[in-house]
Design an enzyme around this catalytic site. Structure first.
Site, PDB file in Angstrom:
ATOM      1  N   SER A 169       2.201  -6.446   6.463  1.00 10.09           N
ATOM      2  CA  SER A 169       0.967  -6.413   5.990  1.00 10.09           C
ATOM      3  C   SER A 169       0.563  -5.014   6.018  1.00 10.09           C
ATOM      4  CB  SER A 169      -0.176  -6.719   6.622  1.00 10.09           C
ATOM      5  OG  SER A 169      -0.456  -6.192   7.885  1.00 10.09           O
ATOM      6  N   ASP A 170      -0.508  -4.435   4.525  1.00  6.63           N
ATOM      7  CA  ASP A 170      -0.953  -3.035   4.712  1.00  6.63           C
ATOM      8  C   ASP A 170      -2.111  -3.807   5.615  1.00  6.63           C
ATOM      9  OD1 ASP A 170      -1.902  -0.938   3.625  1.00  6.63           O
ATOM     10  OD2 ASP A 170      -1.674  -1.289   2.178  1.00  6.63           O
ATOM     11  N   CYS A 171      -2.439  -2.389   6.537  1.00  7.71           N
ATOM     12  CA  CYS A 171      -3.126  -2.157   7.798  1.00  7.71           C
ATOM     13  C   CYS A 171      -4.532  -3.451   7.419  1.00  7.71           C
ATOM     14  CB  CYS A 171      -3.429  -0.740   8.381  1.00  7.71           C
ATOM     15  SG  CYS A 171      -2.039  -0.195   8.070  1.00  7.71           S
TER      16      CYS A 171
ATOM     17  N   MET B   6       1.237  -0.800   0.308  1.00  6.03           N
ATOM     18  CA  MET B   6       0.260  -0.396  -0.462  1.00  6.03           C
ATOM     19  C   MET B   6       0.968   1.016  -0.094  1.00  6.03           C
ATOM     20  SD  MET B   6      -0.251   0.731   3.961  1.00  6.03           S
ATOM     21  CE  MET B   6      -1.962  -0.154   4.057  1.00  6.03           C
TER      22      MET B   6
ATOM     23  N   GLN C 188      -1.512   2.208   3.813  1.00  7.30           N
ATOM     24  CA  GLN C 188      -2.332   2.097   2.857  1.00  7.30           C
ATOM     25  C   GLN C 188      -3.945   2.557   3.458  1.00  7.30           C
ATOM     26  OE1 GLN C 188      -1.935   0.388   0.100  1.00  7.30           O
ATOM     27  NE2 GLN C 188      -3.265   0.303  -1.037  1.00  7.30           N
TER      28      GLN C 188
END
Length: 773
Positions: A301-303, A1, A5
């Site tokens: 990770s992206d959120c 992201m 993101q």
């Protein structure tokens, strides 16, 4: 992201609602803690000195191993999420991993706050405009300033040390709302930006890879460039990408970020790639990032990406399986709470071993140790003396102004209408919904800037102005044409400041067309008809627009694209308009006509054209249709001459005896063979500024390879920004690695060096280079 993101932690909740709520909390904070968060405070607790992980004389691996073995499973799991837990018995406080620094220290993300101690930070242009400078040294210089301000804020308890920036996704489609956050559509430019900005952020005085100023993060990995288009959103999108396009277009910036930039982190995206969520794909994470590229850091990770792959994509049957698959794929840190909730059950169910948890948190701890988080009070460490005095310094703000000036692109300038004369112009009409904006200029993933200079303020500081908004906002539902026409009819010159803002293009918001919003075109055209003096159209936006009407209107003398130019945008615009700065920006993305979006769905990830169905391809490398403005377009107030001084005409590949290409008619050879190494070509050019005024100039070295393996029609090999005084000339040299730079990716994702004639071009210069065995 891109920078974290998700402004929301739960994809089901409105992104806009959470963003507004979050920002209001940020701005309501009048003060915050005044001391930094750190572990191993041996001054307050001398017993911690006996712990191996607090012993700074030991290597990082030994320290990490010592720490991990002291933790229970439950404690380990708290270090798998961004809001990491504390272990008071070991002197470890809570730590928030999520901070942002896309183009300045940002208040997006819970790790960073502004207060009366540090009320603002330098806000540089949004990334797409900085990329338009094509100045690699500028990318790094901005990163250094941002990291200095970030460290200064950390030292007074207002920021973390881990910043989830930059966004280096390829700007594949002009409708993408987040294209503004990226360095554009070209893999080489994106790679150079990634490497430069990361080196600036992470730089340390000694240059040791085990010492980070702050930890950068390249995102969103990979093939992420759709947010919400016609009912398809990023949480559900499965990007179907050929192996050729993946390795040729989408992966190079991430590869450079890890290998050349030595970035401390990579963020996996929300979307699936060829049926697999990126955050649960062992080939993409453990296989490529950590295996092939040897990431020295952590994968985040992206959120809520792990939550998304379970609840939205239904990739696994149970949350425990989702947690296990992500960790086993190579994910180390979860932005969100999913791994904190489900990992223990996954371990107990035998879906993942505790050793995999150990491995993940070891990568996280090692990053914090490189940052000095476990080295005691930061005041005793490098950068420990930075503080509020080092934020918003005049030098930092001057760099923000210079970055905006370097990026601004002059797209049209009929009969030298620009620059305007500050003495001849007695009254300037300034019109448009973006003429007097503040926050619009800094784009998204923003922080509170040191100050603002709006376009109107910048222009009014030079000459007398008459201002009319023309529209109540950029949506421009009903243009107030009459008042705008009256102002233009009596002014010596007219500047129209139009374009977009976050209501048009944003995270979670892709465009449906390429037309200026609402009645902006009507306002521009009507004003131009009656204007007494020259009309200058300024487009403030991230993505391009179809402004063919203005390009072809003889009454509109000049067109400038100014991106989202940051806190000093108005001053930069005035400097360019009145000739105090000679524009040198070049478009980092193609501007397509409206017809493009009518036949190209955003969901089609193919880069290459397909004649069988009329698909025209994407970006300057493959697009076969008409353009409004092309990648690399941009004028200046100077004329520059190029002269080729030195370039080889033939390159011979010394293949080993018995190679198959000796007996068959090969069109290409593997670019990774032993024989295809160290084939460096020197290309020298002489560049001269023919004008009397100084100016910057970007030299682009392009190649058109032989037509094999669906190769690009041309691709950028190198670029260099030079600044020349009037009548000055300079020698510019490019060192081209034939196997790396001239090769193309074949249909199976293998790098091949095409045999035959390669056409090198710089401006109007063309040079044929033959590669043979």
């Amino acid at each position: 992201m891109a920078p974290a993101q998700n402004r929301n932690r739960a994809p089901k909740v409105s992104v806009l609602f959470l963003f507004l709520t979050y920002c209001s909390l940020q701005h309501s904070s009048s003060s915050a803690q005044s001391s930094p968060v750190f572990a191993c405070d041996v001054v307050s607790n001398p017993s911690l000195a006996s712990l191996g992980f607090c012993n700074t004389s030991l290597g990082i691996d030994l320290r990490v191993g010592d720490l991990v073995k002291r933790l229970t499973l439950q404690e380990k799991i708290t270090f798998l999420v961004d809001s990491a837990g504390s272990v008071s018995r070991l002197g470890i406080p809570k730590y928030e991993w999520w901070s942002e620094a896309l183009h300045g220290v940002s208040y997006v993300g819970p790790g960073t706050h502004f207060s009366n101690v540090v009320p603002g930070a330098t806000s540089f242009p949004q990334v797409i405009l900085t990329a338009a400078s094509f100045n690699a040294s500028l990318f790094q210089a901005i990163g250094k300033v941002v990291s200095t301000e970030a460290r200064a804020m950390y030292n007074v308890g207002l920021a973390g040390l881990t910043f989830w920036s930059p966004n280096i996704n390829i700007f594949r489609d002009p409708r993408w709302g987040r294209g503004q956050e990226t360095p554009g559509e070209d893999p080489l430019l994106a790679s150079k930006y990634a490497t430069g900005y990361v080196k600036g952020l992470q730089q340390t005085d000694g240059g040791s890879p085990n010492r980070l100023k702050v930890a950068a993060c390249c995102k969103h990995y990979t093939a992420y460039d759709l947010d919400n288009w016609k009912g398809t959103d990023r949480y559900h999108f499965n990007a179907m990408v050929t192996k050729q396009d993946l390795d040729d277009t989408f992966q190079p910036p991430f590869k450079s970020c890890v290998i050349d930039g030595n970035v401390a982190s990579v963020m996996c995206s929300y979307n699936q790639v060829n049926g697999k969520p990126t955050c649960a794909d062992p080939d993409l994470l453990a296989g490529v990032i950590r295996g092939q590229w040897k990431l020295n850091g952590y994968i985040v990770s992206d959120c809520d990406s792990v939550d998304v792959l379970y609840n939205s994509q239904h990739y696994t049957k149970t949350p425990e399986e989702a947690a296990a698959k992500s960790i086993l794929a190579g994910l180390d840190l979860n932005c969100g709470s999913f791994l904190g909730k489900h990992t223990e059950a996954a371990v107990k169910a035998g879906l993942v071993n505790e050793s995999a948890i150990d491995n993940a948190i070891s990568n996280n701890f090692a990053t914090l140790m490189r940052l000095g988080f476990f080295d005691g009070h930061p005041s005793k460490q490098p950068y420990g003396q930075l503080g509020p005095k080092d934020v918003c310094t005049q030098a930092n703000q001057d760099l923000a102004l210079d970055a905006a000036r370097q990026g601004i692109v002059l797209l049209k300038n009929t009969a030298g209408s620009l620059p305007l004369s500050p003495t001849a112009i007695k009254n300037l009409a300034v019109i448009g919904p973006n003429a007097n904006v503040t926050k619009t200029m800094i784009g998204n993933y923003e922080g509170t800037p040191c100050k603002y200079t709006t376009p109107l303020q910048g222009l009014a500081a030079v000459v007398a102005t008459t201002y009319q908004a023309g529209c109540s906002n950029v949506q421009c539902g009903t243009a107030q044409v009459d008042d705008a026409k009256k102002a233009a009819a009596s002014a010596d010159a007219t500047v129209l400041v139009m374009g977009a803002d976050q209501s048009i293009e944003a995270e979670g918001r892709d465009r449906l067309d390429l037309l200026l919003p609402g009645q902006q075109q009507l306002l521009i055209t009507e004003v131009a008809k009656v204007a007494k003096g020259p009309v200058i159209l300024i487009i403030m936006s991230g993505g391009g627009f179809d402004v063919s009407f203005a390009k072809n209107d003889p009454k509109i003398k000049s067109i400038l694209w100014v991106g989202y130019p940051g806190q000093a945008g108005g001053a930069a615009i005035a400097d360019v308009c009145f000739g105090r700065y000679n524009p040198s920006g070049r478009l980092p993305m193609t501007w397509y006509p409206q017809s493009y979006v009518e036949k190209v769905p955003m969901t089609n990830m193919n880069m290459r054209p397909d004649a069988s169905n009329g698909y025209p391809g994407r970006t300057y490398r493959f697009y076969t249709g008409e353009t409004v403005y092309a990648f690399g377009d941009g004028l200046s107030y100077s004329t520059m001459n190029h002269e080729l001084v030195r370039a080889p005409k033939i390159v011979a590949i010394p293949l080993e005896e018995g190679h198959v290409c000796y007996s068959s008619n090969c069109k290409s050879v593997d670019a990774v063979e032993q024989s295809c190494q160290n084939l460096n070509l020197d290309i020298h050019l002489r560049v001269k500024n023919n004008a009397s005024i100084s100016g910057g100039h970007t030299i682009f070295l392009f190649s058109t390879p032989p037509s094999v393996h669906k190769s690009p029609q041309k691709h950028l090999l190198a670029f260099e920004k030079v600044f020349l005084k009037g009548q000055e000339e300079a020698l510019v040299s490019f060192k081209v690695d034939a196997c790396k730079d001239l090769s193309v990716v074949d249909e199976l994702g293998n790098r091949k060096l095409a045999l035959g004639d390669h056409l090198l071009h710089v401006g109007n210069l063309k040079h044929s280079l033959t590669i043979r065995i």
